[in-house]
Design a protein around this motif. Structure first.
Motif, PDB file in Angstrom:
ATOM      1  N   THR A  62       0.817  -1.213   0.000  1.00 52.49           N
ATOM      2  CA  THR A  62       0.000   0.000   0.000  1.00 52.49           C
ATOM      3  C   THR A  62       0.852   1.264   0.000  1.00 52.49           C
ATOM      4  O   THR A  62       0.742   2.105  -0.894  1.00 52.49           O
ATOM      5  N   ASP A  63       1.739   1.404   0.983  1.00 52.06           N
ATOM      6  CA  ASP A  63       2.550   2.618   1.077  1.00 52.06           C
ATOM      7  C   ASP A  63       3.486   2.763  -0.116  1.00 52.06           C
ATOM      8  O   ASP A  63       3.664   3.856  -0.658  1.00 52.06           O
ATOM      9  N   TRP A  64       4.096   1.664  -0.525  1.00 49.47           N
ATOM     10  CA  TRP A  64       5.023   1.714  -1.649  1.00 49.47           C
ATOM     11  C   TRP A  64       4.314   2.153  -2.916  1.00 49.47           C
ATOM     12  O   TRP A  64       4.827   2.969  -3.685  1.00 49.47           O
ATOM     13  N   TYR A  65       3.110   1.644  -3.133  1.00 43.03           N
ATOM     14  CA  TYR A  65       2.346   2.028  -4.327  1.00 43.03           C
ATOM     15  C   TYR A  65       2.069   3.528  -4.339  1.00 43.03           C
ATOM     16  O   TYR A  65       2.301   4.214  -5.336  1.00 43.03           O
ATOM     17  N   ILE A  66       1.585   4.054  -3.216  1.00 45.07           N
ATOM     18  CA  ILE A  66       1.227   5.470  -3.148  1.00 45.07           C
ATOM     19  C   ILE A  66       2.462   6.348  -3.333  1.00 45.07           C
ATOM     20  O   ILE A  66       2.440   7.342  -4.068  1.00 45.07           O
ATOM     21  N   GLN A  67       3.564   5.982  -2.679  1.00 48.39           N
ATOM     22  CA  GLN A  67       4.784   6.771  -2.815  1.00 48.39           C
ATOM     23  C   GLN A  67       5.331   6.701  -4.234  1.00 48.39           C
ATOM     24  O   GLN A  67       5.834   7.695  -4.772  1.00 48.39           O
ATOM     25  N   LEU A  68       5.215   5.552  -4.857  1.00 49.34           N
ATOM     26  CA  LEU A  68       5.759   5.387  -6.199  1.00 49.34           C
ATOM     27  C   LEU A  68       5.007   6.253  -7.205  1.00 49.34           C
ATOM     28  O   LEU A  68       5.624   6.957  -8.017  1.00 49.34           O
ATOM     29  N   VAL A  69       3.678   6.220  -7.166  1.00 52.76           N
ATOM     30  CA  VAL A  69       2.921   6.994  -8.153  1.00 52.76           C
ATOM     31  C   VAL A  69       3.072   8.494  -7.916  1.00 52.76           C
ATOM     32  O   VAL A  69       2.960   9.286  -8.860  1.00 52.76           O
ATOM     33  N   ASN A  70       3.343   8.895  -6.669  1.00 50.69           N
ATOM     34  CA  ASN A  70       3.505  10.320  -6.372  1.00 50.69           C
ATOM     35  C   ASN A  70       4.920  10.820  -6.662  1.00 50.69           C
ATOM     36  O   ASN A  70       5.101  11.933  -7.160  1.00 50.69           O
ATOM     37  N   ARG A  71       5.936   9.991  -6.343  1.00 50.32           N
ATOM     38  CA  ARG A  71       7.317  10.460  -6.426  1.00 50.32           C
ATOM     39  C   ARG A  71       8.055  10.005  -7.680  1.00 50.32           C
ATOM     40  O   ARG A  71       9.017  10.657  -8.102  1.00 50.32           O
ATOM     41  N   ALA A  72       7.640   8.897  -8.255  1.00 48.09           N
ATOM     42  CA  ALA A  72       8.336   8.381  -9.436  1.00 48.09           C
ATOM     43  C   ALA A  72       7.326   7.862 -10.455  1.00 48.09           C
ATOM     44  O   ALA A  72       7.291   6.670 -10.774  1.00 48.09           O
ATOM     45  N   PRO A  73       6.479   8.758 -10.979  1.00 46.27           N
ATOM     46  CA  PRO A  73       5.438   8.301 -11.916  1.00 46.27           C
ATOM     47  C   PRO A  73       5.992   7.641 -13.167  1.00 46.27           C
ATOM     48  O   PRO A  73       5.352   6.747 -13.735  1.00 46.27           O
ATOM     49  N   GLU A  74       7.198   8.053 -13.603  1.00 47.67           N
ATOM     50  CA  GLU A  74       7.779   7.429 -14.793  1.00 47.67           C
ATOM     51  C   GLU A  74       8.105   5.960 -14.527  1.00 47.67           C
ATOM     52  O   GLU A  74       7.891   5.100 -15.389  1.00 47.67           O
ATOM     53  N   LEU A  75       8.628   5.680 -13.325  1.00 46.62           N
ATOM     54  CA  LEU A  75       8.915   4.290 -12.967  1.00 46.62           C
ATOM     55  C   LEU A  75       7.631   3.486 -12.870  1.00 46.62           C
ATOM     56  O   LEU A  75       7.568   2.334 -13.339  1.00 46.62           O
ATOM     57  N   TRP A  76       6.593   4.080 -12.248  1.00 49.62           N
ATOM     58  CA  TRP A  76       5.313   3.370 -12.169  1.00 49.62           C
ATOM     59  C   TRP A  76       4.774   3.082 -13.565  1.00 49.62           C
ATOM     60  O   TRP A  76       4.259   1.990 -13.823  1.00 49.62           O
ATOM     61  N   SER A  77       4.901   4.037 -14.488  1.00 50.67           N
ATOM     62  CA  SER A  77       4.427   3.836 -15.858  1.00 50.67           C
ATOM     63  C   SER A  77       5.140   2.652 -16.506  1.00 50.67           C
ATOM     64  O   SER A  77       4.510   1.806 -17.158  1.00 50.67           O
ATOM     65  N   TYR A  78       6.458   2.569 -16.295  1.00 53.51           N
ATOM     66  CA  TYR A  78       7.225   1.444 -16.842  1.00 53.51           C
ATOM     67  C   TYR A  78       6.759   0.120 -16.246  1.00 53.51           C
ATOM     68  O   TYR A  78       6.544  -0.867 -16.975  1.00 53.51           O
ATOM     69  N   LEU A  79       6.596   0.084 -14.924  1.00 51.47           N
ATOM     70  CA  LEU A  79       6.177  -1.157 -14.262  1.00 51.47           C
ATOM     71  C   LEU A  79       4.772  -1.559 -14.698  1.00 51.47           C
ATOM     72  O   LEU A  79       4.486  -2.755 -14.890  1.00 51.47           O
ATOM     73  N   HIS A  80       3.883  -0.581 -14.842  1.00 55.06           N
ATOM     74  CA  HIS A  80       2.516  -0.867 -15.278  1.00 55.06           C
ATOM     75  C   HIS A  80       2.529  -1.517 -16.651  1.00 55.06           C
ATOM     76  O   HIS A  80       1.850  -2.525 -16.889  1.00 55.06           O
ATOM     77  N   GLN A  81       3.323  -0.960 -17.567  1.00 50.49           N
ATOM     78  CA  GLN A  81       3.398  -1.507 -18.919  1.00 50.49           C
ATOM     79  C   GLN A  81       4.067  -2.875 -18.923  1.00 50.49           C
ATOM     80  O   GLN A  81       3.611  -3.812 -19.600  1.00 50.49           O
ATOM     81  N   LYS A  82       5.148  -3.006 -18.144  1.00 50.41           N
ATOM     82  CA  LYS A  82       5.894  -4.266 -18.122  1.00 50.41           C
ATOM     83  C   LYS A  82       5.043  -5.405 -17.584  1.00 50.41           C
ATOM     84  O   LYS A  82       5.022  -6.500 -18.160  1.00 50.41           O
ATOM     85  N   THR A  83       4.326  -5.166 -16.495  1.00 53.25           N
ATOM     86  CA  THR A  83       3.502  -6.227 -15.919  1.00 53.25           C
ATOM     87  C   THR A  83       2.306  -6.552 -16.810  1.00 53.25           C
ATOM     88  O   THR A  83       1.802  -7.679 -16.791  1.00 53.25           O
TER      89      THR A  83
END
Length: 388
Positions: A62-83
């Protein structure tokens, strides 16, 4: 809603959510609330799966998800596409599911104690865990999976469910194309709370709610309920739009800060400086009434929030979509003509001013939103799951 299943009385329905973001929980709450209105009565219990997993796993999930989308949206975008591109049989996916199983023993015991006749999951995590229990012969209740966005990601393609509940015909099409059995796919919409399910009810009349808030029913109203990364915090967004000049810019604003006490205090101070133009709201359980008062809703495109707007036929100006699912939600609304999108703070001011100067355009967007709305989605889900 009771979060602990009964150990003595079997439940008609168990609803499992995951508090990674608020939308999955709100969809589950909407189903539980709708179940309470059914005749004959339906006993339903909502359980947040994160309340019954290992603390370390919960923090990461939960916390990691929220922090990731707020602080590193580019990384979240990559992970979303990769998965989305990684098959369920891949080693990484099998390892992920193994870690989830090790962390979720308590959750599985809670499900067994509830002895539900049917289960609805508003997140793929509990669906994956229960699928394995069913395959091992330890669970015989039918499991249904409710997708809570307007697009389909690979993680939602959990095999073996009794049924899959889709927001739109396109999501259902994507389910079929990606291998889910057509006869188990149902287009129901995304469940919203009962307050949004009767858009023609007198208590949801625009003028009544505008007057109740102390605003002028003749002047248009903007509801602002989001201050995501990329466009600034909510108080600064509200201050920016209230400073706009030009045709139609004598509008009023309702700003909802939720549980952000600092933002609420800043909005209250701003309201003192612009008397008659701003109503500052903190946490509220009357969002449907605030939304009913609005001529335009400025919001992030979360699946549940936009479903509520559509249920009430509200045009939207979308801000700061999370890469991946929220971007796809935004694309759906833009394509259907129910929303505009502001990419940054400058665009927010420009597009608010433009829309306020074009009442006919707002009316067209409202009509498109109304056509897309599924205010009875929760009841439709229950009809499918319970066979009523």
């Amino acid at each position: 809603m009771n979060q602990t299943p009964s150990t003595s009385t079997p439940q008609d329905l168990l609803i499992l959510s995951v508090s990674a973001g608020n939308g999955h929980v709100r969809a589950a709450q909407a189903l539980a609330a709708a179940a309470a209105t059914l005749q004959p009565a339906c006993s339903a219990t909502h359980v947040d799966a994160m309340a019954h997993v290992a603390a370390g796993f919960r923090k990461v999930y939960t916390d990691w998800y929220i922090q990731l989308v707020n602080r590193a949206p580019e990384l979240w975008s990559y992970l979303h596409q990769k998965t989305d591109e990684t098959p369920h049989s891949a080693t990484s996916q099998r390892l992920r599911r193994a870690i989830e199983r090790v962390s979720a023993g308590d959750l599985l015991r809670e499900v067994c104690k509830a002895r539900p006749k049917a289960i609805v999951c508003t997140h793929f995590l509990p669906a994956e865990l229960l699928m394995r229990e069913q395959q091992k012969g330890r669970l015989d209740a039918p499991i249904w999976l409710q997708v809570t966005d307007y697009d389909l990601h690979n993680m939602w393609l959990v095999p073996g469910m009794a049924g899959y509940l889709a927001a739109t015909e396109e999501v259902a099409f994507r389910m079929r194309e990606r291998g889910l059995p057509a006869d188990r796919i149902h287009v129901t919409g995304i469940p919203v709370m009962p307050g949004f399910s009767q858009p023609e009810a007198p208590e949801l009349a625009r003028s009544a709610n505008v007057t109740r808030l102390g605003l002028d029913p003749v002047r248009r109203v903007i509801l602002m309920a989001s201050g995501g990364a990329g466009v600034g915090d909510l108080p600064s967004m509200v201050e920016q739009v209230l400073a706009l000049q030009g045709p139609g810019c004598d509008f009023q604003v309702i700003a909802v800060a939720g549980r952000n006490a600092a933002a609420h205090a800043a909005l209250q101070a701003l309201a003192q400086r612009v008397p008659g133009r701003l109503v500052a709201i903190g946490f509220t359980q009357e969002m449907e009434r605030l939304m009913a008062a609005a001529d335009l809703v400025v919001t992030k495109p979360g699946g549940l929030t936009i479903s509520e707007c559509l249920a009430l036929g509200k045009p939207m100006l979308l801000v700061s979509p999370i890469p991946g699912q929220e971007e796809h939600n935004a694309g759906f609304l833009l394509e259907e003509g129910a929303a505009w999108l502001a990419y940054d703070a400058i665009g927010l001011g420009y597009k608010v001013a433009r829309l306020m100067a074009m009442p006919d355009k707002l009316g067209q967007m409202a009509a498109a939103s109304h056509a897309l709305g599924k205010p009875q989605a929760a009841r439709r889900v229950l009809e499918q799951v319970l066979g009523r």
